[in-house]
Design a protein around this motif. Structure first.
Motif, PDB file in Angstrom:
ATOM      1  N   ILE A  64      52.291  30.978  42.886  1.00 22.31           N
ATOM      2  CA  ILE A  64      50.839  30.845  42.274  1.00 22.31           C
ATOM      3  C   ILE A  64      50.149  29.703  42.105  1.00 22.31           C
ATOM      4  O   ILE A  64      48.957  29.574  42.705  1.00 22.31           O
ATOM      5  N   ILE A  65      50.736  28.959  41.689  1.00 20.87           N
ATOM      6  CA  ILE A  65      50.256  27.582  41.703  1.00 20.87           C
ATOM      7  C   ILE A  65      50.298  26.791  42.750  1.00 20.87           C
ATOM      8  O   ILE A  65      48.812  26.279  42.777  1.00 20.87           O
ATOM      9  N   ILE A  66      51.085  26.783  44.141  1.00 22.92           N
ATOM     10  CA  ILE A  66      50.978  26.022  44.801  1.00 22.92           C
ATOM     11  C   ILE A  66      49.713  26.333  45.987  1.00 22.92           C
ATOM     12  O   ILE A  66      48.983  25.906  46.024  1.00 22.92           O
ATOM     13  N   GLN A  67      49.995  27.681  45.419  1.00 24.02           N
ATOM     14  CA  GLN A  67      48.811  28.824  46.580  1.00 24.02           C
ATOM     15  C   GLN A  67      47.380  28.100  46.085  1.00 24.02           C
ATOM     16  O   GLN A  67      46.335  28.207  46.669  1.00 24.02           O
ATOM     17  N   GLN A  68      47.276  27.986  44.603  1.00 29.04           N
ATOM     18  CA  GLN A  68      45.830  27.832  44.130  1.00 29.04           C
ATOM     19  C   GLN A  68      45.250  26.413  44.446  1.00 29.04           C
ATOM     20  O   GLN A  68      43.764  25.655  44.753  1.00 29.04           O
ATOM     21  N   GLN A  79      44.456  25.784  48.026  1.00 24.54           N
ATOM     22  CA  GLN A  79      43.301  26.746  48.478  1.00 24.54           C
ATOM     23  C   GLN A  79      41.781  25.651  47.495  1.00 24.54           C
ATOM     24  O   GLN A  79      40.873  25.773  48.528  1.00 24.54           O
ATOM     25  N   ARG A  80      41.996  25.530  46.900  1.00 26.53           N
ATOM     26  CA  ARG A  80      41.229  24.311  46.356  1.00 26.53           C
ATOM     27  C   ARG A  80      41.087  22.960  47.356  1.00 26.53           C
ATOM     28  O   ARG A  80      40.065  22.591  47.291  1.00 26.53           O
ATOM     29  N   LYS A  81      41.929  22.829  48.193  1.00 31.97           N
ATOM     30  CA  LYS A  81      42.183  21.576  48.583  1.00 31.97           C
ATOM     31  C   LYS A  81      41.232  22.101  49.947  1.00 31.97           C
ATOM     32  O   LYS A  81      40.430  20.880  50.150  1.00 31.97           O
ATOM     33  N   ILE A  82      41.779  23.328  50.772  1.00 35.51           N
ATOM     34  CA  ILE A  82      40.816  23.355  51.773  1.00 35.51           C
ATOM     35  C   ILE A  82      39.389  23.671  51.573  1.00 35.51           C
ATOM     36  O   ILE A  82      38.428  23.392  52.135  1.00 35.51           O
ATOM     37  N   GLY A  83      39.067  24.538  50.068  1.00 36.64           N
ATOM     38  CA  GLY A  83      37.463  24.308  50.000  1.00 36.64           C
ATOM     39  C   GLY A  83      36.895  23.289  49.729  1.00 36.64           C
ATOM     40  O   GLY A  83      35.667  22.741  49.786  1.00 36.64           O
TER      41      GLY A  83
END
Length: 257
Positions: free
Chosen positions: A155-159, A162-166
Motif C-alpha cells: 500500500i505504501i509503495i502504491q501510494q 501514485q503521488r509521483k505519477i500525479g
C-alpha cells in the motif's frame, strides 16, 4: 467544629542550601482523634498555575484544609510566593503514599481570598484514565498486528507511485501550457513586426513602439477566451491564420492602410 489535624514541615532547596518551612498547621472540620497531632514531612516540588491544572487533580470529595502558622519565616514565605491568587505550591509528602497506587502523595498550597488553604491531590481519576489509555493502546496494537506486513508495504509503495505519477503529470501539463503560451506570443510578435515593416513604419519612432504594444495587447484581448482555455489545459492551439487575420484587421484600423 474546626480542629488542628496535622502540622506540615517541608524542605526548600536553593543555592544557599536547604531551608525548612515549619509549622504549617492544617485545620479542618472533620473529626479526627489524634493525640499527639501528627507531623507531616515534605519536599517542595514546584510552583503551578491553578487554572492550568488537569480536572482529575481535585475531585469533588477532596477536602480543603485551612492553613495557619505561628512562624514569621513561614508567613513571610507564603506572603512572598502566593501574591498571585492563581499560583499554587506543590509539596511531595515524604512520609505519605497514595493508598490506591502506592505512589508518593502530594498536597497543593494556595491562597483563597485572604486565607491560606491546601488540598491533597487525588490520583484516583488519573489512574483510571491511564488504565483506559493502556487498554486502547493494546486494542490498537492488536488491530495493527492483524494487517500483514506485505500488504502494508504494498500500500505504501502504491501510494508513493501514485503521488509521483500525479506530480509528473502536473509538471508535464504545466510545461505544455507554457509552451503554447510562448508560441502564441512569438507568433503574434512576428506578425505585428512584419505588418509594421510592410507599412513602412521604422522601429526607431515612438509611434512604432506604441503601435506594437497597442496591437499586441488588443490581439491578446481578442483571443482571451482561447487563451483562458489553454491556461486551463483544455484548449487547442490558436491557428496562425486566425492570428494573422486579427493582426491585419487591427493594423488596418490603427494605420488606416
Amino acid at each position: 467544629m474546626s480542629q488542628k489535624l496535622c502540622t506540615l514541615n517541608f524542605v526548600l532547596s536553593g543555592k544557599q542550601g536547604d531551608l525548612v518551612i515549619r509549622d504549617v498547621q492544617l485545620w479542618g472540620d472533620h473529626l479526627v482523634v489524634c493525640n499527639p497531632v501528627p507531623e507531616w514531612k515534605g519536599q517542595f516540588v514546584q510552583y503551578v498555575e491553578l487554572g492550568k491544572l488537569p480536572l482529575w487533580i481535585r475531585s469533588k470529595d477532596i477536602r480543603t484544609y485551612r492553613c495557619y502558622s505561628t512562624s514569621a519565616t513561614t508567613l513571610a514565605y507564603f506572603k512572598s510566593k502566593l501574591k498571585n491568587a492563581s499560583r499554587g505550591i506543590v509539596i511531595e509528602l515524604s512520609d505519605k503514599v497514595d493508598q490506591r497506587s502506592n505512589e508518593p502523595a502530594y498536597v497543593i498550597l494556595f491562597r483563597e481570598n485572604t486565607e491560606l488553604s491546601c488540598f491533597r491531590v487525588d490520583l484516583a481519576m488519573k489512574h483510571e484514565f491511564d488504565s483506559q489509555i493502556f487498554k486502547l493502546k493494546q486494542e490498537l496494537g492488536k488491530t495493527r498486528a492483524s494487517v500483514s506486513k506485505e500488504g502494508s508495504i504494498d500500500i505504501i509503495i502504491q501510494q508513493s507511485q501514485q503521488r509521483k505519477i500525479g506530480t509528473k503529470t502536473k509538471v508535464y501539463r504545466n510545461v505544455q501550457i507554457n509552451d503554447k503560451r510562448l508560441q502564441f506570443n512569438e507568433t503574434l510578435s512576428k506578425l505585428i513586426l512584419g505588418g509594421l515593416r510592410l507599412r513602412g513604419i521604422p522601429n526607431s519612432t515612438t509611434d512604432f513602439q506604441r503601435l506594437y504594444k497597442t496591437t499586441f495587447d488588443t490581439a491578446e484581448f481578442a483571443h482571451r477566451d482561447e487563451l483562458k482555455r489553454i491556461s486551463m489545459g483544455s484548449g487547442e492551439d490558436i491557428s496562425f491564420e486566425s492570428l494573422q487575420e486579427t493582426v491585419e484587421t487591427l493594423l488596418r484600423l490603427f494605420t488606416k492602410s
